[in-house]
Write a protein that holds these residues in place. Sequence first.
Motif, PDB file in Angstrom:
ATOM      1  N   SER A   1       9.262   2.645  -5.351  1.00 24.87           N
ATOM      2  CA  SER A   1      10.092   2.296  -4.201  1.00 24.87           C
ATOM      3  C   SER A   1      11.294   3.227  -4.045  1.00 24.87           C
TER       4      SER A   1
ATOM      5  N   THR B   1       9.094   5.205   1.219  1.00 23.60           N
ATOM      6  CA  THR B   1       9.643   4.188   2.124  1.00 23.60           C
ATOM      7  C   THR B   1       8.730   3.884   3.306  1.00 23.60           C
TER       8      THR B   1
ATOM      9  N   PRO C   1       7.084  -0.757  -3.161  1.00 21.13           N
ATOM     10  CA  PRO C   1       7.756  -0.404  -1.896  1.00 21.13           C
ATOM     11  C   PRO C   1       7.872  -1.602  -0.956  1.00 21.13           C
ATOM     12  N   GLN C   2       9.053  -1.835  -0.466  1.00 22.55           N
ATOM     13  CA  GLN C   2       9.323  -3.010   0.349  1.00 22.55           C
ATOM     14  C   GLN C   2       8.574  -2.978   1.675  1.00 22.55           C
TER      15      GLN C   2
END
Length: 698
Positions: free
Chosen positions: A84, A88, A134-135
């Motif tokens: 992360s 992105t 990763p969000q």
Amino acid sequence: MKRHFSSISALLGLASINTHTYASAAAYHTSNSDDLPPANAAAARPAPLKGFLTSPEWHTGGYANPQYYNDPESTMEFYYIGLSDVMTGMTSFPGFDTVVEPRIAASASRGKHAILRFYMDYPRPAGSYVSHTPQFLIDDYNLQMTPWSSVDLNAVGSSPDYSDENLKTALANFAAALGNRYDGDNRVGYIQVGLLGFWGEWHTWTEDPATHSWIPDATKTALIDAFDAAFETTQIQIRYPHWYAVGANQRQGLGLHDDSFAHSTIDEGVYGAPMSWFFWSQVQASAATDFWMSGAMGGEVRPELQATIFDDNYAAGTQYKQDFGLCAETTHATYMLDYYAFATSYSGNALASARAASDQMGYAFRLAEVSVAEGSDGGTVDITASVIQDGIAPFYYDLSLELSCPDGYSGTVGGVDDIVSEGSTASFTFTAVPATSTCLSSLGFSLSSSYALAGASVKFAQGVSDGEVVEVSLPLPPTSPPTPQPTSVVTSSPTKNPTPLPTFSPTSPPTTLPTELPTAQPTPIPSAPPTALPTAQPTSTPSEPPTAMPTSPPTHAPTPMEPITPSPTNNPTTPPTTSPVVAHKTIVCGRGDIEDKPCAEGLKDTAPIDEMHEVRCCRDCTGINCKKPWKRKCATFDSDLYARSKVSGVCKVGTFAEAVDFCRNSANDDSSRLCTPLEVENSCAKGTGCNFDKEQVW
């Protein structure tokens, strides 16, 4: 750089691999091991790309200015990096510039190669855990996360759904972007594939068996394919031997790392039952004990063993306390993480043992013999050096032998990295070396690699102190004996004594010059007048005077040899064809005959030879140590066949003739060629780079 796996074992019994020799005259002098500097492992220190290392971020000062001990000397630094922090979006990787690059650059400035591993789920004690999945995958693609906790690990974490197709796509995109940025970057020594499981170690083991199967095999195989395609030069490693990557399916340049080294590495028979889960037991079960010939072995000394493993009273051979040297020799280890060595440092006998263990890992080269022969050009000699590989593992990047002397001569012969197994040798010949006392009395042999960082050269494990240059002195060529016959060229001055005898007789033909005086008397009478007509036979006297008139005048035109046509034909002959007939050749989908992943244009077709298509090259590696960037992709179809797409950084698109020429020059010998349609159809070139899997290739 071409490892061969089905027949390489046969090479282990060979005393010499003479693949770099050059035909020259017989040697007039040979220096052997008794004449050359002695073997000395310490002379190779600090040895690039091998030995013990630590992570700068485990010490005060971090990656920018780490404060740690450096004995044994370290030539590499390790980095854990959260995915992360880099990624992105599906194709967005700002962290390459802000996170990855600063760390690699900092290590290189210290003369050290970086080793990278990326992760998503790093177990931490409760209250300190941070997910590195990763969000955007959670927010935009609804990736499901599963929190977990473990008493045994004293940690908590949160694992993503490893079967999620969007996650698999994201990981493949990341691998491709990472390879595009750093494949072949000589600041990066090794890349551990990581990403899956706890710490990126490809397992999710807790005391709860339900966690053990969280990572589907299909996700592992997809990630192996993605990294294998992305990295043609830089070595990659996975945590455990996986059937899709080693053994019968060994990937070029893919090695392993054992992060519980010397704890559960080898089964020494002291556990009461076979330990099938031990690292080397899994390697043996995968028929992958030769993996180190292609990819490096690394890992980490088990943390709880680091402080005592080199002590005199270390209980080697007891349960979960294994002998470091035996583990290193068995696995052919090249490097190991050892935080304690750099945070606290060893001392006394333990330090001496740690230094010896660092020397034991990886490669160790020395000159075994140097011979000299007269060269084909006057005033030169040919020098042949035999290099022996004493290490337990090869050098995994390009490595050449260099020769220089004070006369200004310098020469380089590649292929030292092809000496794979311990005790093997290869010979390297340098031609047209000046045959002067200045040169031959002060020859310098050294090793060179494009992967060596500035000020951190690869050295010989040979010499009293430093093995960077091995100096050798050779004698001048012997003077030539007199010829058995005199020379054919006239000497510039008369001989000292006349010849003993005169010539036997005068020359037989008369002289060619006229006599000095005319004949004594003229002929008694003139010749008779000529006859009116020519005689049938020549007369004994001249003919009559010539006629008064000339013969009839000449004709106006020559008589033709054949009758001339009265006039040209009314119409020309049939006109020529408008264009020549163009040959066609077969083009095949780059990934081959994979039913569920076809090329948009179909499996195969034919195309004019002057049409532009992608190119993939093949190589028959029978008896050749094929290594990266050559990759074996179809062991069941042809275990000796290797392929590649990118050559010298070029992904080729061209005509058929250009494709043939491109592949012919893709190796440093005559073993490379354009893949056949049948080989491509059988997926022998699949996943070899350049994103040609979905293109039709020659």
